[in-house]
Each structure stands twice: as structure tokens, then as C-alpha cells.
Design a protein around this motif. Sequence first.
Motif, mmCIF file in Angstrom:
data_model
loop_
_atom_site.group_PDB
_atom_site.id
_atom_site.type_symbol
_atom_site.label_atom_id
_atom_site.label_comp_id
_atom_site.label_asym_id
_atom_site.label_seq_id
_atom_site.Cartn_x
_atom_site.Cartn_y
_atom_site.Cartn_z
ATOM 1 N N ASP A 14 0.843 -1.205 0.000
ATOM 2 C CA ASP A 14 0.000 0.000 0.000
ATOM 3 C C ASP A 14 0.873 1.249 0.000
ATOM 4 N N ARG A 37 -3.337 9.848 -5.781
ATOM 5 C CA ARG A 37 -4.407 8.979 -5.288
ATOM 6 C C ARG A 37 -4.601 9.184 -3.787
ATOM 7 N N ARG A 57 -7.485 3.378 -2.223
ATOM 8 C CA ARG A 57 -7.109 2.136 -2.891
ATOM 9 C C ARG A 57 -7.991 1.017 -2.341
#
Length: 144
Positions: A32, A42, A45
Motif C-alpha cells: 500500500d 491517489r 485504494r
Amino acid sequence: MEGDAMTLTLSRQQRRAMQRHAEDADRAVEGDRRFFARWPARTYRIRLLSQAERRQVEIFRGKPIQPLPDQAVFTVIKQLAPGVRMRATVIGPQDSIGEELTDAEAGSIYEGYADHHPEVRQREAALLAAVRLPGGPLHEGGGR
């Protein structure tokens, strides 16, 4: 097991079981970190929950996660600041395994979960307050 996630006390046996899965779970969490380093724009996720993470969640909850045969267990992650992430375990359709969701799609799942679980919003607010303290990644308007 009684109590919320913030006050839960694990037995010695549960702590040992959690430790047995820690190294493998840490590899998933490292993935991650690399994801958000590679895609800095981003915020969200979603990915399949690793077996080690799943076992730790089950130990923590005190019961197995039991999705239906056509379902899978995912973790949805929100990065609040570099290196500061919240995650939730969600069940979704098995046929979505391997599907890459956009930031907005993954965000919709995380935010929808958080809207239905006030404790997630409380932890998120506490983390955000902490990262805005002196020395934190969001102190004085820096960061996201």
C-alpha cells in the motif's frame, strides 16, 4: 470480546497469533505504501485482503469473516497524509478481484463504509488532528 476497537484487550494467545501473521500482513501494508508513493495523486485504494491480514482481523473481531460463495474480502484504504492511512475491511463481489478501481470509485466505497460506521469517522478525525500537530506531515497547511 467486548469493547470497541480503541479499548479492546487481546489475550496472550491472541497476541501471539497476531504476531505469527505480522510479517506477512506487513508485506501487504508495504505494498500500500508503494502504491501511494507511485501514485501520489491517489487518496484511495481497494485490494483483496491478504490471508495474513484476514486472519488478524478475525482474531481481533473474535470471529471468522464469512463471505458468501460469490463474495470476496477486500481492504479499502484512505491515505490521509503520506504514510498515514485508514483502512476498512469490506465484502464485495468475487468477480471484481483484479479489477482496478479509479480513485473516485474506491473513495465511494471507503466513504460509504465510513458513513455507516461512526467510529471510523472518529478515528479519522483523531488521526487528522494528530498529523496537523507540530512535526506532523500536515502541520501548517503542508501535505494534502
